[in-house]
Scaffold this motif. Structure first.
Motif, PDB file in Angstrom:
ATOM      1  N   MET A   1       0.827  -0.886  -0.127  1.00  9.72           N
ATOM      2  CA  MET A   1       0.348   0.099  -0.068  1.00  9.72           C
ATOM      3  C   MET A   1       1.097   1.739   0.150  1.00  9.72           C
ATOM      4  N   LYS A   2       0.660   2.655  -0.798  1.00 14.69           N
ATOM      5  CA  LYS A   2       1.112   3.257  -0.861  1.00 14.69           C
ATOM      6  C   LYS A   2       0.634   4.626  -0.183  1.00 14.69           C
ATOM      7  N   ARG A   3       1.964   4.340   0.865  1.00 17.81           N
ATOM      8  CA  ARG A   3       1.551   5.913   2.194  1.00 17.81           C
ATOM      9  C   ARG A   3       1.717   7.504   1.615  1.00 17.81           C
ATOM     10  N   ARG A   4       0.864   7.972   2.203  1.00 17.24           N
ATOM     11  CA  ARG A   4       0.082   9.507   1.382  1.00 17.24           C
ATOM     12  C   ARG A   4       1.399  10.638   2.490  1.00 17.24           C
ATOM     13  N   VAL A   5       1.535  11.385   1.881  1.00 20.06           N
ATOM     14  CA  VAL A   5       1.673  12.469   2.964  1.00 20.06           C
ATOM     15  C   VAL A   5       1.432  13.925   2.194  1.00 20.06           C
ATOM     16  N   THR A   6       1.240  14.873   3.195  1.00 23.62           N
ATOM     17  CA  THR A   6       0.841  16.884   2.383  1.00 23.62           C
ATOM     18  C   THR A   6       1.636  17.227   3.303  1.00 23.62           C
ATOM     19  N   LEU A   7       2.850  18.082   2.172  1.00 20.16           N
ATOM     20  CA  LEU A   7       2.981  19.037   2.732  1.00 20.16           C
ATOM     21  C   LEU A   7       2.693  19.984   2.044  1.00 20.16           C
ATOM     22  N   SER A   8       2.477  21.097   3.642  1.00 19.15           N
ATOM     23  CA  SER A   8       1.605  22.523   2.846  1.00 19.15           C
ATOM     24  C   SER A   8       2.989  23.358   3.403  1.00 19.15           C
ATOM     25  N   GLY A   9       2.720  24.541   2.117  1.00 17.99           N
ATOM     26  CA  GLY A   9       3.935  25.164   1.991  1.00 17.99           C
ATOM     27  C   GLY A   9       3.289  26.770   3.009  1.00 17.99           C
ATOM     28  N   ASN A  10       2.330  26.598   3.664  1.00 15.54           N
ATOM     29  CA  ASN A  10       1.923  27.378   4.737  1.00 15.54           C
ATOM     30  C   ASN A  10       3.092  27.155   6.199  1.00 15.54           C
ATOM     31  N   LYS A  11       3.403  25.725   6.257  1.00 17.53           N
ATOM     32  CA  LYS A  11       3.758  25.216   7.371  1.00 17.53           C
ATOM     33  C   LYS A  11       5.589  25.524   7.276  1.00 17.53           C
ATOM     34  N   MET A  12       5.807  25.689   5.796  1.00 18.82           N
ATOM     35  CA  MET A  12       7.161  25.731   5.773  1.00 18.82           C
ATOM     36  C   MET A  12       7.759  27.460   5.440  1.00 18.82           C
ATOM     37  N   THR A  13       7.512  27.794   7.111  1.00 18.56           N
ATOM     38  CA  THR A  13       7.757  29.241   7.033  1.00 18.56           C
ATOM     39  C   THR A  13       9.502  30.355   6.247  1.00 18.56           C
ATOM     40  N   SER A  14      10.581  29.135   7.540  1.00 21.18           N
ATOM     41  CA  SER A  14      12.144  29.389   7.585  1.00 21.18           C
ATOM     42  C   SER A  14      12.420  27.998   6.606  1.00 21.18           C
ATOM     43  N   ARG A  15      13.944  28.178   6.780  1.00 23.27           N
ATOM     44  CA  ARG A  15      14.278  26.778   6.571  1.00 23.27           C
ATOM     45  C   ARG A  15      14.490  25.657   7.506  1.00 23.27           C
ATOM     46  N   GLU A  16      14.886  26.391   8.474  1.00 21.34           N
ATOM     47  CA  GLU A  16      14.831  25.662   9.785  1.00 21.34           C
ATOM     48  C   GLU A  16      13.128  25.057  10.230  1.00 21.34           C
ATOM     49  N   ALA A  17      12.190  25.011   9.614  1.00 22.08           N
ATOM     50  CA  ALA A  17      10.903  24.444  10.104  1.00 22.08           C
ATOM     51  C   ALA A  17      10.788  23.321   9.115  1.00 22.08           C
ATOM     52  N   LEU A  18      11.051  24.508   7.878  1.00 19.68           N
ATOM     53  CA  LEU A  18      11.183  23.546   6.835  1.00 19.68           C
ATOM     54  C   LEU A  18      11.403  21.875   6.540  1.00 19.68           C
ATOM     55  N   HIS A  19      12.768  22.602   7.058  1.00 23.10           N
ATOM     56  CA  HIS A  19      13.275  20.464   7.476  1.00 23.10           C
ATOM     57  C   HIS A  19      12.772  20.149   8.795  1.00 23.10           C
ATOM     58  N   THR A  20      12.281  20.784   9.820  1.00 22.77           N
ATOM     59  CA  THR A  20      11.916  20.132  10.722  1.00 22.77           C
ATOM     60  C   THR A  20      10.511  18.840  10.621  1.00 22.77           C
ATOM     61  N   TYR A  21      10.139  19.899   9.511  1.00 21.59           N
ATOM     62  CA  TYR A  21       8.764  19.904   9.129  1.00 21.59           C
ATOM     63  C   TYR A  21       8.259  18.199   8.104  1.00 21.59           C
ATOM     64  N   LEU A  22       9.171  18.534   7.207  1.00 21.07           N
ATOM     65  CA  LEU A  22       9.318  17.502   6.372  1.00 21.07           C
ATOM     66  C   LEU A  22      10.220  16.314   7.836  1.00 21.07           C
ATOM     67  N   ALA A  23      10.976  16.806   8.318  1.00 23.91           N
ATOM     68  CA  ALA A  23      11.885  15.355   8.989  1.00 23.91           C
ATOM     69  C   ALA A  23      10.627  13.993   9.603  1.00 23.91           C
ATOM     70  N   LYS A  24       9.783  14.597   9.903  1.00 23.44           N
ATOM     71  CA  LYS A  24       8.366  14.428  11.235  1.00 23.44           C
ATOM     72  C   LYS A  24       7.284  13.966  10.145  1.00 23.44           C
ATOM     73  N   LYS A  25       6.894  14.468   8.541  1.00 27.84           N
ATOM     74  CA  LYS A  25       6.048  14.485   7.732  1.00 27.84           C
ATOM     75  C   LYS A  25       6.751  12.882   7.667  1.00 27.84           C
ATOM     76  N   LEU A  26       7.819  13.060   6.962  1.00 26.59           N
ATOM     77  CA  LEU A  26       8.219  12.209   6.175  1.00 26.59           C
ATOM     78  C   LEU A  26       9.327  10.982   6.645  1.00 26.59           C
ATOM     79  N   THR A  27       9.343  10.865   8.282  1.00 25.92           N
ATOM     80  CA  THR A  27       9.589  10.180   8.924  1.00 25.92           C
ATOM     81  C   THR A  27      10.757   9.682   8.232  1.00 25.92           C
ATOM     82  N   PHE A  28      11.920  10.378   9.018  1.00 25.78           N
ATOM     83  CA  PHE A  28      12.873  10.565   7.846  1.00 25.78           C
ATOM     84  C   PHE A  28      14.012  10.050   9.081  1.00 25.78           C
ATOM     85  N   PRO A  29      14.783   9.657   9.104  1.00 27.06           N
ATOM     86  CA  PRO A  29      15.870   9.078  10.436  1.00 27.06           C
ATOM     87  C   PRO A  29      16.578  10.069  11.122  1.00 27.06           C
ATOM     88  N   SER A  30      16.325   9.893  12.606  1.00 29.71           N
ATOM     89  CA  SER A  30      17.744  11.082  13.375  1.00 29.71           C
ATOM     90  C   SER A  30      18.734  11.716  13.170  1.00 29.71           C
TER      91      SER A  30
END
Length: 95
Positions: free
Chosen positions: A1-30
């Motif tokens: 089954m394909k996992r679906r993730v929606t990333l909102s440009g509203n949540k990516m307000t700075s580089r730091e916020a963007l990468h923290t958001y991506l890591a959480k939403k895409l379940t990246f390793p530590s």
């Protein structure tokens, strides 16, 4: 089954916020490096199916300018390189 993730440009307000958001939403390793090269690497290494929907790209570009444009290109490049990733992009939240 394909996992679906929606990333909102509203949540990516700075580089730091963007990468923290991506890591959480895409379940990246530590060890995710929180930069665009690391993003590309993590996406290309993905072994399970994933569909990424990016919404509010107009807001993303307002917040981050060229970095936002480059982010979208990195995700698109990774989707082209890794057959397990598919991508939809919307300037607003229409989907």
């Amino acid at each position: 089954m394909k996992r679906r993730v929606t990333l909102s440009g509203n949540k990516m307000t700075s580089r730091e916020a963007l990468h923290t958001y991506l890591a959480k939403k895409l379940t990246f390793p530590s060890y995710y490096g929180k930069n665009l090269d690391a993003l590309h690497d993590c996406l290309c290494e993905r072994t399970t199916p994933l569909h990424i929907t990016v919404t509010y790209t107009d807001r993303l570009k307002e917040h981050l300018g060229d970095y936002g444009e480059t982010l979208l290109q990195v995700i698109q490049d990774a989707a082209e390189e890794n057959e397990r990733i598919s991508l939809s992009v919307y300037a607003e939240k229409r989907f």
